[in-house]
Design a protein around this motif. Structure first.
Motif, PDB file in Angstrom:
ATOM      1  N   LYS A   1       0.719  -1.051   0.011  1.00 54.40           N
ATOM      2  CA  LYS A   1       0.087   0.191  -0.007  1.00 54.40           C
ATOM      3  C   LYS A   1       0.759   1.268  -0.024  1.00 54.40           C
ATOM      4  N   SER A   2       2.242   1.131   0.222  1.00 49.16           N
ATOM      5  CA  SER A   2       3.075   2.280   0.159  1.00 49.16           C
ATOM      6  C   SER A   2       4.354   1.663   0.122  1.00 49.16           C
ATOM      7  N   ALA A   3       5.525   2.537  -0.532  1.00 49.06           N
ATOM      8  CA  ALA A   3       6.776   2.257  -0.691  1.00 49.06           C
ATOM      9  C   ALA A   3       7.385   3.584  -0.555  1.00 49.06           C
ATOM     10  N   ARG A   4       8.834   3.238  -0.313  1.00 46.02           N
ATOM     11  CA  ARG A   4       9.825   4.336  -0.093  1.00 46.02           C
ATOM     12  C   ARG A   4      10.292   4.600  -1.487  1.00 46.02           C
ATOM     13  N   VAL A   5      10.502   5.644  -1.854  1.00 46.88           N
ATOM     14  CA  VAL A   5      11.005   6.144  -3.323  1.00 46.88           C
ATOM     15  C   VAL A   5      12.524   6.606  -3.046  1.00 46.88           C
ATOM     16  N   PHE A   6      12.706   7.260  -2.166  1.00 46.39           N
ATOM     17  CA  PHE A   6      14.306   7.624  -1.995  1.00 46.39           C
ATOM     18  C   PHE A   6      14.491   8.083  -0.401  1.00 46.39           C
ATOM     19  N   TYR A   7      15.710   8.249  -0.022  1.00 46.40           N
ATOM     20  CA  TYR A   7      16.010   8.561   1.414  1.00 46.40           C
ATOM     21  C   TYR A   7      17.078   9.725   1.302  1.00 46.40           C
ATOM     22  N   ILE A   8      16.809  10.615   2.129  1.00 47.74           N
ATOM     23  CA  ILE A   8      18.026  11.956   2.196  1.00 47.74           C
ATOM     24  C   ILE A   8      18.316  11.763   3.537  1.00 47.74           C
ATOM     25  N   PRO A   9      19.863  11.326   3.431  1.00 53.31           N
ATOM     26  CA  PRO A   9      20.421  11.063   4.853  1.00 53.31           C
ATOM     27  C   PRO A   9      20.756  11.997   5.611  1.00 53.31           C
ATOM     28  N   ASN A  10      21.078  13.223   4.885  1.00 50.47           N
ATOM     29  CA  ASN A  10      21.499  14.296   5.802  1.00 50.47           C
ATOM     30  C   ASN A  10      20.726  15.080   6.473  1.00 50.47           C
ATOM     31  N   ILE A  11      19.228  14.571   6.197  1.00 51.86           N
ATOM     32  CA  ILE A  11      18.151  15.327   7.060  1.00 51.86           C
ATOM     33  C   ILE A  11      17.241  14.149   7.681  1.00 51.86           C
ATOM     34  N   ASP A  12      17.802  12.874   7.446  1.00 49.38           N
ATOM     35  CA  ASP A  12      17.361  11.595   7.897  1.00 49.38           C
ATOM     36  C   ASP A  12      15.645  11.602   7.403  1.00 49.38           C
ATOM     37  N   CYS A  13      15.481  11.871   6.384  1.00 50.48           N
ATOM     38  CA  CYS A  13      13.930  11.740   5.797  1.00 50.48           C
ATOM     39  C   CYS A  13      13.931  10.832   4.587  1.00 50.48           C
ATOM     40  N   SER A  14      12.629  10.230   4.454  1.00 44.22           N
ATOM     41  CA  SER A  14      12.193   9.397   3.494  1.00 44.22           C
ATOM     42  C   SER A  14      11.191   9.903   2.774  1.00 44.22           C
ATOM     43  N   VAL A  15      10.962   9.618   1.626  1.00 43.19           N
ATOM     44  CA  VAL A  15       9.764  10.056   0.668  1.00 43.19           C
ATOM     45  C   VAL A  15       9.151   8.809   0.498  1.00 43.19           C
ATOM     46  N   VAL A  16       8.201   8.728   0.726  1.00 47.88           N
ATOM     47  CA  VAL A  16       7.171   7.535   0.777  1.00 47.88           C
ATOM     48  C   VAL A  16       6.113   7.685  -0.270  1.00 47.88           C
ATOM     49  N   LEU A  17       5.853   6.921  -1.100  1.00 43.62           N
ATOM     50  CA  LEU A  17       4.766   6.993  -1.990  1.00 43.62           C
ATOM     51  C   LEU A  17       3.521   6.029  -1.628  1.00 43.62           C
ATOM     52  N   GLU A  18       2.297   6.612  -1.428  1.00 47.15           N
ATOM     53  CA  GLU A  18       1.180   5.891  -0.953  1.00 47.15           C
ATOM     54  C   GLU A  18       0.411   5.158  -2.120  1.00 47.15           C
ATOM     55  N   TYR A  19      -0.129   4.200  -1.904  1.00 47.13           N
ATOM     56  CA  TYR A  19      -1.078   3.569  -2.979  1.00 47.13           C
ATOM     57  C   TYR A  19      -1.985   4.549  -3.844  1.00 47.13           C
ATOM     58  N   LYS A  20      -2.689   5.385  -2.920  1.00 44.44           N
ATOM     59  CA  LYS A  20      -3.826   6.261  -3.446  1.00 44.44           C
ATOM     60  C   LYS A  20      -2.993   7.218  -4.431  1.00 44.44           C
ATOM     61  N   ASN A  21      -1.836   7.609  -4.443  1.00 43.75           N
ATOM     62  CA  ASN A  21      -1.072   8.419  -5.337  1.00 43.75           C
ATOM     63  C   ASN A  21      -0.151   7.797  -6.453  1.00 43.75           C
ATOM     64  N   PHE A  22      -0.405   6.826  -6.529  1.00 41.65           N
ATOM     65  CA  PHE A  22       0.518   6.161  -7.736  1.00 41.65           C
ATOM     66  C   PHE A  22      -0.170   6.703  -8.950  1.00 41.65           C
ATOM     67  N   ASN A  23      -1.340   6.725  -9.341  1.00 39.52           N
ATOM     68  CA  ASN A  23      -1.806   7.338 -10.680  1.00 39.52           C
ATOM     69  C   ASN A  23      -1.275   8.617 -10.842  1.00 39.52           C
ATOM     70  N   LYS A  24      -1.307   9.616  -9.866  1.00 39.19           N
ATOM     71  CA  LYS A  24      -0.885  10.962  -9.643  1.00 39.19           C
ATOM     72  C   LYS A  24       0.516  10.788 -10.132  1.00 39.19           C
ATOM     73  N   VAL A  25       1.288  10.242  -9.736  1.00 45.21           N
ATOM     74  CA  VAL A  25       2.756  10.182  -9.963  1.00 45.21           C
ATOM     75  C   VAL A  25       3.051   9.587 -11.564  1.00 45.21           C
ATOM     76  N   LEU A  26       2.280   8.793 -11.711  1.00 47.98           N
ATOM     77  CA  LEU A  26       2.392   8.148 -13.186  1.00 47.98           C
ATOM     78  C   LEU A  26       1.872   9.389 -14.094  1.00 47.98           C
ATOM     79  N   ASP A  27       0.905   9.995 -13.873  1.00 45.16           N
ATOM     80  CA  ASP A  27       0.378  11.212 -14.541  1.00 45.16           C
ATOM     81  C   ASP A  27       1.558  12.117 -14.757  1.00 45.16           C
ATOM     82  N   THR A  28       2.150  12.436 -13.577  1.00 42.51           N
ATOM     83  CA  THR A  28       3.036  13.255 -13.906  1.00 42.51           C
ATOM     84  C   THR A  28       4.427  12.935 -14.680  1.00 42.51           C
ATOM     85  N   ALA A  29       4.662  11.585 -14.698  1.00 39.99           N
ATOM     86  CA  ALA A  29       5.708  10.954 -15.308  1.00 39.99           C
ATOM     87  C   ALA A  29       5.457  11.146 -16.770  1.00 39.99           C
ATOM     88  N   LEU A  30       4.158  10.767 -17.034  1.00 40.25           N
ATOM     89  CA  LEU A  30       3.473  10.573 -18.543  1.00 40.25           C
ATOM     90  C   LEU A  30       3.963  11.895 -19.081  1.00 40.25           C
TER      91      LEU A  30
END
Length: 114
Positions: A52-81
């Motif tokens: 239902k979610s997955a980590r896209v990338f990690y920013i170690p110098n601020i100890d932060c991860s960007v997580v993509l939620e299932y409900k946003n998959f289509n939005k991200v794919l639209d942006t990529a498209l």
């Protein structure tokens, strides 16, 4: 039995001295492509593993991860498209359309199984 290892998460260290440098990075096509490629891989991986979610990338110098939620998959794919259409990379667009169909099919299956 040994557990399968998940994919390696992209680690990005972002350093800048001025806000303008950060804006420049955000508007950089190569950086945008890198993030979109990682997001697409993340969506594919999450669909394959039925997550239902997955980590896209990690920013170690601020100890932060960007997580993509299932409900946003289509939005991200639209942006990529949109990005790949602007770059006139139509083979990549075709792959994204198929991936969007997989996301939509997955949503339908989830609704009927609940």
């Amino acid at each position: 039995m040994e557990k399968k290892k998940d994919r390696d998460i992209l680690s990005i260290e972002i350093q800048y001295d001025y806000k303008d440098e950060l804006k420049e990075l955000v508007n950089n096509k190569d950086f945008s492509r890198l993030l979109l490629e990682e997001a697409i891989i993340t969506v594919e991986n999450a669909l394959n593993k039925k997550r239902k979610s997955a980590r896209v990338f990690y920013i170690p110098n601020i100890d932060c991860s960007v997580v993509l939620e299932y409900k946003n998959f289509n939005k991200v794919l639209d942006t990529a498209l949109q990005f790949y259409e602007q770059q006139e990379e139509y083979d990549e667009c075709a792959k994204l359309v198929k991936l969007k169909e997989e996301v939509n099919e997955s949503k339908k299956r989830n609704k009927t199984s609940n």
